[in-house]
Design a protein around this motif. Structure first.
Motif, PDB file in Angstrom:
ATOM      1  N   LEU A  88       0.884  -1.067   0.086  1.00  0.00           N
ATOM      2  CA  LEU A  88       0.109  -0.074  -0.044  1.00  0.00           C
ATOM      3  C   LEU A  88       0.851   1.185   0.141  1.00  0.00           C
ATOM      4  O   LEU A  88       0.812   2.037  -0.637  1.00  0.00           O
ATOM      5  CB  LEU A  88      -0.870  -0.002   1.264  1.00  0.00           C
ATOM      6  N   GLY A  89       1.938   1.176   0.726  1.00  0.00           N
ATOM      7  CA  GLY A  89       3.122   2.520   1.033  1.00  0.00           C
ATOM      8  C   GLY A  89       3.798   2.641  -0.307  1.00  0.00           C
ATOM      9  O   GLY A  89       4.529   3.351  -0.467  1.00  0.00           O
ATOM     10  N   GLY A  90       3.623   1.610  -1.203  1.00  0.00           N
ATOM     11  CA  GLY A  90       4.691   1.929  -2.572  1.00  0.00           C
ATOM     12  C   GLY A  90       5.708   1.374  -2.568  1.00  0.00           C
ATOM     13  O   GLY A  90       6.588   1.397  -3.691  1.00  0.00           O
ATOM     14  N   ALA A  91       6.400   0.672  -1.623  1.00  0.00           N
ATOM     15  CA  ALA A  91       7.798   0.131  -1.358  1.00  0.00           C
ATOM     16  C   ALA A  91       7.973  -1.093  -2.223  1.00  0.00           C
ATOM     17  O   ALA A  91       8.760  -1.405  -2.832  1.00  0.00           O
ATOM     18  CB  ALA A  91       8.143  -0.028  -0.038  1.00  0.00           C
ATOM     19  N   LEU A  92       6.763  -1.758  -2.173  1.00  0.00           N
ATOM     20  CA  LEU A  92       6.721  -3.229  -3.014  1.00  0.00           C
ATOM     21  C   LEU A  92       6.033  -3.113  -4.205  1.00  0.00           C
ATOM     22  O   LEU A  92       4.583  -2.601  -3.971  1.00  0.00           O
ATOM     23  CB  LEU A  92       6.306  -4.443  -2.124  1.00  0.00           C
ATOM     24  N   THR A  93       6.127  -3.485  -5.272  1.00  0.00           N
ATOM     25  CA  THR A  93       5.420  -3.208  -6.665  1.00  0.00           C
ATOM     26  C   THR A  93       5.344  -4.544  -7.594  1.00  0.00           C
ATOM     27  O   THR A  93       6.402  -5.388  -7.103  1.00  0.00           O
ATOM     28  CB  THR A  93       5.778  -1.826  -7.316  1.00  0.00           C
ATOM     29  N   GLY A  94       4.628  -4.534  -8.437  1.00  0.00           N
ATOM     30  CA  GLY A  94       4.701  -5.451  -9.546  1.00  0.00           C
ATOM     31  C   GLY A  94       4.548  -6.815  -8.837  1.00  0.00           C
ATOM     32  O   GLY A  94       3.696  -7.243  -7.904  1.00  0.00           O
ATOM     33  N   ALA A  95       5.219  -7.959  -9.324  1.00  0.00           N
ATOM     34  CA  ALA A  95       5.069  -9.208  -9.101  1.00  0.00           C
ATOM     35  C   ALA A  95       5.646  -9.373  -7.712  1.00  0.00           C
ATOM     36  O   ALA A  95       5.163 -10.358  -7.047  1.00  0.00           O
ATOM     37  CB  ALA A  95       5.915 -10.011 -10.111  1.00  0.00           C
ATOM     38  N   GLU A  96       6.687  -8.591  -6.975  1.00  0.00           N
ATOM     39  CA  GLU A  96       7.001  -8.865  -5.766  1.00  0.00           C
ATOM     40  C   GLU A  96       5.572  -8.405  -4.791  1.00  0.00           C
ATOM     41  O   GLU A  96       5.402  -9.287  -3.785  1.00  0.00           O
ATOM     42  CB  GLU A  96       8.174  -7.793  -5.310  1.00  0.00           C
ATOM     43  N   ALA A  97       4.757  -7.474  -5.127  1.00  0.00           N
ATOM     44  CA  ALA A  97       3.866  -7.029  -4.420  1.00  0.00           C
ATOM     45  C   ALA A  97       2.684  -8.127  -4.524  1.00  0.00           C
ATOM     46  O   ALA A  97       2.233  -8.515  -3.314  1.00  0.00           O
ATOM     47  CB  ALA A  97       3.184  -5.858  -4.899  1.00  0.00           C
ATOM     48  N   LYS A  98       2.465  -8.665  -5.701  1.00  0.00           N
ATOM     49  CA  LYS A  98       1.411  -9.458  -5.694  1.00  0.00           C
ATOM     50  C   LYS A  98       1.850 -10.725  -4.890  1.00  0.00           C
ATOM     51  O   LYS A  98       0.939 -11.691  -4.310  1.00  0.00           O
ATOM     52  CB  LYS A  98       1.046 -10.086  -6.961  1.00  0.00           C
ATOM     53  N   ALA A  99       3.021 -11.127  -4.947  1.00  0.00           N
ATOM     54  CA  ALA A  99       3.594 -12.471  -4.293  1.00  0.00           C
ATOM     55  C   ALA A  99       3.424 -12.418  -2.624  1.00  0.00           C
ATOM     56  O   ALA A  99       2.865 -13.199  -2.279  1.00  0.00           O
ATOM     57  CB  ALA A  99       5.011 -12.627  -4.628  1.00  0.00           C
ATOM     58  N   ARG A 100       3.515 -11.096  -2.377  1.00  0.00           N
ATOM     59  CA  ARG A 100       3.555 -11.134  -1.038  1.00  0.00           C
ATOM     60  C   ARG A 100       1.931 -11.045  -0.444  1.00  0.00           C
ATOM     61  O   ARG A 100       1.571 -11.519   0.610  1.00  0.00           O
ATOM     62  CB  ARG A 100       3.836  -9.508  -0.447  1.00  0.00           C
ATOM     63  N   ILE A 101       1.020 -10.417  -1.198  1.00  0.00           N
ATOM     64  CA  ILE A 101      -0.365 -10.602  -1.021  1.00  0.00           C
ATOM     65  C   ILE A 101      -0.709 -11.867  -0.790  1.00  0.00           C
ATOM     66  O   ILE A 101      -1.442 -12.298   0.087  1.00  0.00           O
ATOM     67  CB  ILE A 101      -1.120  -9.479  -1.942  1.00  0.00           C
ATOM     68  N   ASP A 102      -0.408 -12.755  -2.099  1.00  0.00           N
ATOM     69  CA  ASP A 102      -0.928 -14.245  -1.947  1.00  0.00           C
ATOM     70  C   ASP A 102      -0.348 -14.893  -0.911  1.00  0.00           C
ATOM     71  O   ASP A 102      -1.198 -15.917  -0.665  1.00  0.00           O
ATOM     72  CB  ASP A 102      -0.509 -14.630  -3.378  1.00  0.00           C
ATOM     73  N   ALA A 103       0.672 -14.549  -0.447  1.00  0.00           N
ATOM     74  CA  ALA A 103       1.370 -15.480   0.487  1.00  0.00           C
ATOM     75  C   ALA A 103       0.692 -15.563   1.758  1.00  0.00           C
ATOM     76  O   ALA A 103       0.959 -16.731   2.452  1.00  0.00           O
ATOM     77  CB  ALA A 103       2.833 -15.072   0.743  1.00  0.00           C
ATOM     78  N   ASP A 104      -0.079 -14.562   2.334  1.00  0.00           N
ATOM     79  CA  ASP A 104      -0.541 -14.613   3.609  1.00  0.00           C
ATOM     80  C   ASP A 104      -2.119 -14.432   3.493  1.00  0.00           C
ATOM     81  O   ASP A 104      -2.704 -14.000   4.498  1.00  0.00           O
ATOM     82  CB  ASP A 104      -0.013 -13.560   4.596  1.00  0.00           C
ATOM     83  N   TRP A 105      -2.554 -14.482   2.201  1.00  0.00           N
ATOM     84  CA  TRP A 105      -4.036 -14.315   2.007  1.00  0.00           C
ATOM     85  C   TRP A 105      -4.979 -14.907   2.843  1.00  0.00           C
ATOM     86  O   TRP A 105      -5.907 -14.637   3.739  1.00  0.00           O
ATOM     87  CB  TRP A 105      -4.368 -14.556   0.665  1.00  0.00           C
TER      88      TRP A 105
END
Length: 356
Positions: free
Chosen positions: A225-242
């Motif tokens: 949300l704060g923009g430090a992680l973007t793109g594939a790295e951001a999506k992977a983080r969201i999916d990992a702990d969904w």
């Protein structure tokens, strides 16, 4: 009281035009004449949530009310650029927490840039620039050698060097917005660019530099949300702990394993999902928290303990309503909100991922 503009705040299964207008009126009803927006009348104001509610007012076209909120901050900014962490019912002379939290102080930059993009008011930007500048300088005074930013400064001046991942991710966002303000004014801030690059590197590559708050959902999604992680790295983080944090049909847990979903975290996750191109999932999350809506006021309960089927705590907060309106505004294409939270026009500073 004006009639809120709600065309872009209509979302199937979330808000009708009438419901959106009621939610905006609910926030306006809490706002004091001097511009302060406490959590609810009789509770405290903190600067971060005050700005979040003000941004929601701008998203609804209530620009005068939003401007009064920013003027409240300008009038009551301390000489060192900060604000206290809590003011009783928004009364500037009744401070209930004299700590000065860095993420609270930094968030003024996000709100000011959002208001400018909503209104195009150069005079407002000129007037608020010294406020933003002083706030950012205060915050960067607590940046550590590793790039992370200490949590707060106590009233006696003692600095807390321990850093919070959620808070620093919010500060990253604020620094990007502050750089956008500086760029608009043609006043480059190279030190800020270096600072945001170092902070982003710490968030992306050095979790050990932050206090361990892994149980909290905000630490999960805020780097995105704060923009430090973007793109594939951001999506992977969201999916990992969904599955760890999302309770289908009810919302997002505030902290695991507690059986407690909260409206603010759910709306912020929805905004995060929109920012990474997951609008369908964002819509589903927003639809899932409509059980928190209070039909009488248009505001939203803070949370729900689903094992007990109980609303808790019994409070209707302006910032919960504000976060929901901002998420809906992004999904509805409100230009200023989309720009601020997708980062389309936000300078990002220097990349430092090559560094240790």
């Amino acid at each position: 009281m004006t009639t809120p503009r709600t065309e872009h705040l209509v979302l199937p299964g979330v808000l009708t035009a009438g419901q959106a207008a009621a939610t905006v009126r609910g926030i306006l009803a809490v706002q004091r004449e001097d511009g302060a927006i406490p959590w609810f009348r009789g509770h405290h104001l903190d600067p971060w949530d005050h700005v979040e509610a003000a941004m929601a007012l701008d998203a609804a076209g209530e620009h005068e009310a939003a401007e009064r909120a920013y003027e409240w901050l300008a009038r009551h900014q301390r000489e060192d650029g900060s604000w206290y962490a809590a003011y009783a019912d928004g009364a500037h002379d009744d401070v209930t927490d004299r700590g000065r939290e860095t993420n609270f102080v930094a968030y003024i930059a996000v709100g000011v840039w959002h208001h400018y993009l909503s209104t195009g008011d150069d005079t407002f930007l000129d007037r608020m620039w010294p406020v933003v500048y002083a706030a950012i300088e205060f915050v960067l005074g607590l940046q550590q050698p590793g790039g992370q930013i200490g949590w707060k400064r106590e009233d006696d001046g003692t600095a807390t060097a321990d850093a919070l991942l959620t808070g620093c991710s919010s500060i990253h966002h604020a620094l990007c917005c502050a750089l956008a303000v500086a760029e608009q004014r043609e006043e480059p801030q190279p030190d800020w660019e270096l600072a945001v690059g170092a902070l982003r590197h710490a968030i992306r590559r050095h979790p050990e530099r932050f206090l361990d708050k892994d149980r909290y959902s905000m630490d999960w999604y805020y780097p995105v949300l704060g923009g430090a992680l973007t793109g594939a790295e951001a999506k992977a983080r969201i999916d990992a702990d969904w599955d760890r944090f999302v309770v289908p049909g009810l919302g997002v847990r505030c902290v695991v394993p507690n059986p407690w979903v909260t409206g603010g975290e759910s709306a912020e996750l929805a905004l995060t999902l929109w920012a990474v191109g997951e609008s369908d999932r964002a819509l589903n999350v927003l639809q899932s928290i409509q059980h928190l809506r209070d039909a009488e006021t248009g505001l939203y309960w803070t949370g729900y303990v689903f094992e007990d089927e109980a609303i808790w705590p019994k409070e209707l907060t302006t910032w919960t309503a504000g976060s929901l309106l901002l998420a809906v505004a992004a999904l509805g294409g409100h230009e200023a909100t989309c720009t601020v939270f997708a980062g389309d026009r936000l300078p990002r500073g220097l990349e430092t991922d090559c560094c240790d």
